[in-house]
Design a protein around this motif. Structure first.
Motif, PDB file in Angstrom:
ATOM      1  N   ASP A 168       0.823  -1.211   0.000  1.00  0.00           N
ATOM      2  CA  ASP A 168       0.000   0.000   0.000  1.00  0.00           C
ATOM      3  C   ASP A 168       0.858   1.263   0.000  1.00  0.00           C
ATOM      4  OD1 ASP A 168      -2.334  -1.491  -0.051  1.00  0.00           O
ATOM      5  OD2 ASP A 168      -2.489  -1.555   2.132  1.00  0.00           O
ATOM      6  N   GLU A 169       1.931   1.256   0.771  1.00  0.00           N
ATOM      7  CA  GLU A 169       2.810   2.429   0.823  1.00  0.00           C
ATOM      8  C   GLU A 169       3.566   2.625  -0.492  1.00  0.00           C
ATOM      9  OE1 GLU A 169       4.112   2.742   5.464  1.00  0.00           O
ATOM     10  OE2 GLU A 169       4.817   0.989   4.345  1.00  0.00           O
ATOM     11  N   LEU A 170       3.838   1.545  -1.197  1.00  0.00           N
ATOM     12  CA  LEU A 170       4.588   1.637  -2.455  1.00  0.00           C
ATOM     13  C   LEU A 170       3.711   2.006  -3.645  1.00  0.00           C
ATOM     14  CD1 LEU A 170       7.012  -1.380  -1.985  1.00  0.00           C
ATOM     15  CD2 LEU A 170       7.583   1.062  -1.935  1.00  0.00           C
ATOM     16  N   GLN A 171       2.401   2.036  -3.458  1.00  0.00           N
ATOM     17  CA  GLN A 171       1.512   2.385  -4.562  1.00  0.00           C
ATOM     18  C   GLN A 171       1.755   3.806  -5.062  1.00  0.00           C
ATOM     19  OE1 GLN A 171      -2.468   1.326  -3.300  1.00  0.00           O
ATOM     20  NE2 GLN A 171      -2.162  -0.800  -3.914  1.00  0.00           N
ATOM     21  N   GLU A 172       2.170   4.699  -4.189  1.00  0.00           N
ATOM     22  CA  GLU A 172       2.434   6.068  -4.630  1.00  0.00           C
ATOM     23  C   GLU A 172       3.648   6.138  -5.561  1.00  0.00           C
ATOM     24  OE1 GLU A 172       4.593   9.098  -1.976  1.00  0.00           O
ATOM     25  OE2 GLU A 172       3.625   7.752  -0.538  1.00  0.00           O
ATOM     26  N   TYR A 173       4.440   5.063  -5.606  1.00  0.00           N
ATOM     27  CA  TYR A 173       5.597   5.007  -6.495  1.00  0.00           C
ATOM     28  C   TYR A 173       5.322   4.183  -7.751  1.00  0.00           C
ATOM     29  CZ  TYR A 173       7.862   6.893  -2.398  1.00  0.00           C
ATOM     30  OH  TYR A 173       8.191   7.681  -1.336  1.00  0.00           O
ATOM     31  N   GLY A 174       4.069   3.811  -7.960  1.00  0.00           N
ATOM     32  CA  GLY A 174       3.697   3.106  -9.184  1.00  0.00           C
ATOM     33  C   GLY A 174       3.426   1.620  -9.031  1.00  0.00           C
ATOM     34  N   LEU A 175       3.574   1.057  -7.841  1.00  0.00           N
ATOM     35  CA  LEU A 175       3.267  -0.352  -7.622  1.00  0.00           C
ATOM     36  C   LEU A 175       1.757  -0.542  -7.638  1.00  0.00           C
ATOM     37  CD1 LEU A 175       4.688  -3.073  -6.965  1.00  0.00           C
ATOM     38  CD2 LEU A 175       4.138  -2.616  -4.584  1.00  0.00           C
ATOM     39  N   GLU A 176       1.291  -1.582  -8.291  1.00  0.00           N
ATOM     40  CA  GLU A 176      -0.146  -1.850  -8.378  1.00  0.00           C
ATOM     41  C   GLU A 176      -0.440  -3.280  -7.957  1.00  0.00           C
ATOM     42  OE1 GLU A 176      -1.211  -1.396 -12.473  1.00  0.00           O
ATOM     43  OE2 GLU A 176      -0.542   0.678 -12.565  1.00  0.00           O
ATOM     44  N   ARG A 177      -1.573  -3.459  -7.298  1.00  0.00           N
ATOM     45  CA  ARG A 177      -2.077  -4.809  -7.032  1.00  0.00           C
ATOM     46  C   ARG A 177      -2.745  -5.312  -8.303  1.00  0.00           C
ATOM     47  NH1 ARG A 177      -1.931  -6.609  -1.944  1.00  0.00           N
ATOM     48  NH2 ARG A 177      -1.677  -5.080  -0.281  1.00  0.00           N
ATOM     49  N   MET A 178      -2.580  -6.584  -8.601  1.00  0.00           N
ATOM     50  CA  MET A 178      -3.221  -7.183  -9.767  1.00  0.00           C
ATOM     51  C   MET A 178      -4.564  -7.776  -9.337  1.00  0.00           C
ATOM     52  SD  MET A 178       0.216  -9.003 -11.304  1.00  0.00           S
ATOM     53  CE  MET A 178      -0.550  -9.794 -12.694  1.00  0.00           C
ATOM     54  N   ASN A 179      -5.598  -7.609 -10.172  1.00  0.00           N
ATOM     55  CA  ASN A 179      -6.884  -8.230  -9.878  1.00  0.00           C
ATOM     56  C   ASN A 179      -6.873  -9.678 -10.395  1.00  0.00           C
ATOM     57  OD1 ASN A 179      -7.622  -8.233 -12.674  1.00  0.00           O
ATOM     58  ND2 ASN A 179      -8.458  -6.169 -12.485  1.00  0.00           N
ATOM     59  N   ASP A 180      -7.940 -10.424 -10.135  1.00  0.00           N
ATOM     60  CA  ASP A 180      -7.985 -11.843 -10.508  1.00  0.00           C
ATOM     61  C   ASP A 180      -7.801 -12.052 -12.006  1.00  0.00           C
ATOM     62  OD1 ASP A 180      -8.264 -12.662  -7.903  1.00  0.00           O
ATOM     63  OD2 ASP A 180     -10.418 -12.986  -8.015  1.00  0.00           O
ATOM     64  N   GLU A 181      -8.406 -11.209 -12.829  1.00  0.00           N
ATOM     65  CA  GLU A 181      -8.277 -11.348 -14.287  1.00  0.00           C
ATOM     66  C   GLU A 181      -6.835 -11.094 -14.727  1.00  0.00           C
ATOM     67  OE1 GLU A 181      -9.019 -12.299 -18.103  1.00  0.00           O
ATOM     68  OE2 GLU A 181     -10.350 -12.608 -16.396  1.00  0.00           O
ATOM     69  N   GLN A 182      -6.180 -10.103 -14.173  1.00  0.00           N
ATOM     70  CA  GLN A 182      -4.784  -9.820 -14.506  1.00  0.00           C
ATOM     71  C   GLN A 182      -3.877 -10.970 -14.066  1.00  0.00           C
ATOM     72  OE1 GLN A 182      -4.737  -6.119 -12.348  1.00  0.00           O
ATOM     73  NE2 GLN A 182      -4.794  -4.895 -14.244  1.00  0.00           N
ATOM     74  N   ILE A 183      -4.189 -11.559 -12.923  1.00  0.00           N
ATOM     75  CA  ILE A 183      -3.406 -12.708 -12.451  1.00  0.00           C
ATOM     76  C   ILE A 183      -3.589 -13.887 -13.399  1.00  0.00           C
ATOM     77  CG2 ILE A 183      -3.252 -14.453 -10.617  1.00  0.00           C
ATOM     78  CD1 ILE A 183      -3.759 -12.155  -8.600  1.00  0.00           C
ATOM     79  N   ARG A 184      -4.823 -14.186 -13.798  1.00  0.00           N
ATOM     80  CA  ARG A 184      -5.079 -15.292 -14.746  1.00  0.00           C
ATOM     81  C   ARG A 184      -4.331 -15.066 -16.059  1.00  0.00           C
ATOM     82  NH1 ARG A 184     -10.030 -15.421 -12.297  1.00  0.00           N
ATOM     83  NH2 ARG A 184     -10.974 -13.846 -13.625  1.00  0.00           N
ATOM     84  N   GLU A 185      -4.409 -13.856 -16.585  1.00  0.00           N
ATOM     85  CA  GLU A 185      -3.719 -13.549 -17.840  1.00  0.00           C
ATOM     86  C   GLU A 185      -2.211 -13.714 -17.690  1.00  0.00           C
ATOM     87  OE1 GLU A 185      -4.883  -9.661 -19.175  1.00  0.00           O
ATOM     88  OE2 GLU A 185      -6.991 -10.258 -19.393  1.00  0.00           O
ATOM     89  N   PHE A 186      -1.673 -13.243 -16.591  1.00  0.00           N
ATOM     90  CA  PHE A 186      -0.236 -13.363 -16.360  1.00  0.00           C
ATOM     91  C   PHE A 186       0.179 -14.826 -16.266  1.00  0.00           C
ATOM     92  CE2 PHE A 186       3.383 -13.565 -13.355  1.00  0.00           C
ATOM     93  CZ  PHE A 186       4.335 -12.964 -14.166  1.00  0.00           C
ATOM     94  N   LEU A 187      -0.550 -15.627 -15.474  1.00  0.00           N
ATOM     95  CA  LEU A 187      -0.215 -17.048 -15.352  1.00  0.00           C
ATOM     96  C   LEU A 187      -0.295 -17.753 -16.699  1.00  0.00           C
ATOM     97  CD1 LEU A 187      -2.019 -17.974 -12.009  1.00  0.00           C
ATOM     98  CD2 LEU A 187       0.438 -17.659 -12.386  1.00  0.00           C
ATOM     99  N   GLY A 188      -1.272 -17.366 -17.531  1.00  0.00           N
ATOM    100  CA  GLY A 188      -1.414 -17.962 -18.846  1.00  0.00           C
ATOM    101  C   GLY A 188      -0.307 -17.575 -19.807  1.00  0.00           C
ATOM    102  N   SER A 189       0.372 -16.460 -19.543  1.00  0.00           N
ATOM    103  CA  SER A 189       1.434 -15.993 -20.438  1.00  0.00           C
ATOM    104  C   SER A 189       2.817 -16.479 -20.010  1.00  0.00           C
ATOM    105  CB  SER A 189       1.435 -14.460 -20.498  1.00  0.00           C
ATOM    106  OG  SER A 189       1.928 -13.909 -19.286  1.00  0.00           O
ATOM    107  N   GLN A 190       2.917 -17.085 -18.856  1.00  0.00           N
ATOM    108  CA  GLN A 190       4.205 -17.555 -18.331  1.00  0.00           C
ATOM    109  C   GLN A 190       4.251 -19.083 -18.359  1.00  0.00           C
ATOM    110  OE1 GLN A 190       6.632 -15.153 -17.438  1.00  0.00           O
ATOM    111  NE2 GLN A 190       5.054 -13.993 -18.511  1.00  0.00           N
ATOM    112  N   SER A 191       5.423 -19.630 -18.052  1.00  0.00           N
ATOM    113  CA  SER A 191       5.544 -21.085 -18.099  1.00  0.00           C
ATOM    114  C   SER A 191       6.364 -21.672 -16.952  1.00  0.00           C
ATOM    115  CB  SER A 191       6.170 -21.513 -19.426  1.00  0.00           C
ATOM    116  OG  SER A 191       7.429 -20.874 -19.598  1.00  0.00           O
ATOM    117  N   THR A 192       7.035 -20.834 -16.189  1.00  0.00           N
ATOM    118  CA  THR A 192       7.871 -21.352 -15.103  1.00  0.00           C
ATOM    119  C   THR A 192       7.711 -20.507 -13.853  1.00  0.00           C
ATOM    120  OG1 THR A 192       9.773 -20.030 -15.777  1.00  0.00           O
ATOM    121  CG2 THR A 192       9.642 -22.274 -16.668  1.00  0.00           C
ATOM    122  N   GLY A 193       8.082 -21.103 -12.738  1.00  0.00           N
ATOM    123  CA  GLY A 193       8.056 -20.405 -11.464  1.00  0.00           C
ATOM    124  C   GLY A 193       8.855 -21.196 -10.450  1.00  0.00           C
TER     125      GLY A 193
END
Length: 159
Positions: free
Chosen positions: A4-29
């Protein structure tokens, strides 16, 4: 500092749809399994079903810490991240129960598992060893991202 404190520097929380899209675009972790002294962490390729689970194909030798810890623990964490630049990166942390998928159910997952990326080494080595599929049921997910210059940084650049 908190997210929350880092949001003023451009950090954003990802919503469920953004998380799904990200997981679908990656292959390792990195899979984190509970162990006696410190977590056991191992890089893994994965297949995502799009919403509720991710799947891992284990190629196992005769004595496998990964298999033993996967069977002993009832929960695991999985971290997927991507770093393009210091101002453009994403990170998703998943948690939930990890369980072996019975071989008779593998055909139900064929579409999901077929598209999973795997190191070429594993393809060349074949599947002569012990192969198992594990499912991480996603019960908790959290994603953060930074996708541009920090607020105020761009204004300070004069060309």
């Amino acid at each position: 500092m908190s997210v929350d404190e880092l949001q003023e520097y451009g950090l954003e929380r990802m919503n469920d749809e953004q998380i799904r899209e990200f997981l679908g675009s990656q292959s390792t972790g990195v899979l984190g399994l509970p162990a006696e002294e410190v977590p056991y962490m191992i890089p893994m390729s994965y297949a995502a079903d799009g919403d509720s689970s991710i799947y891992f194909t284990y190629l196992l030798g005769p004595s496998s810490n990964k298999e033993a810890l996967s069977q002993q623990g009832d929960r695991a964490r999985f971290l997927v991240y991507s770093v393009e630049t210091m101002f453009n990166w994403r990170s998703v942390l998943l948690a939930g129960p990890l369980s072996e998928v019975p071989e008779e159910e593998w055909s139900d997952l064929e579409d999901v598992l077929t598209n999973a990326w795997r190191p070429e080494l594993f393809k060349n080595a074949g599947t002569g060893g012990n192969v198992k599929v594990y499912e991480l049921e996603i019960q908790a997910r959290d994603g953060i991202r930074h996708t541009g210059l920090a607020r105020g940084f761009q204004e300070s650049i004069d060309y």
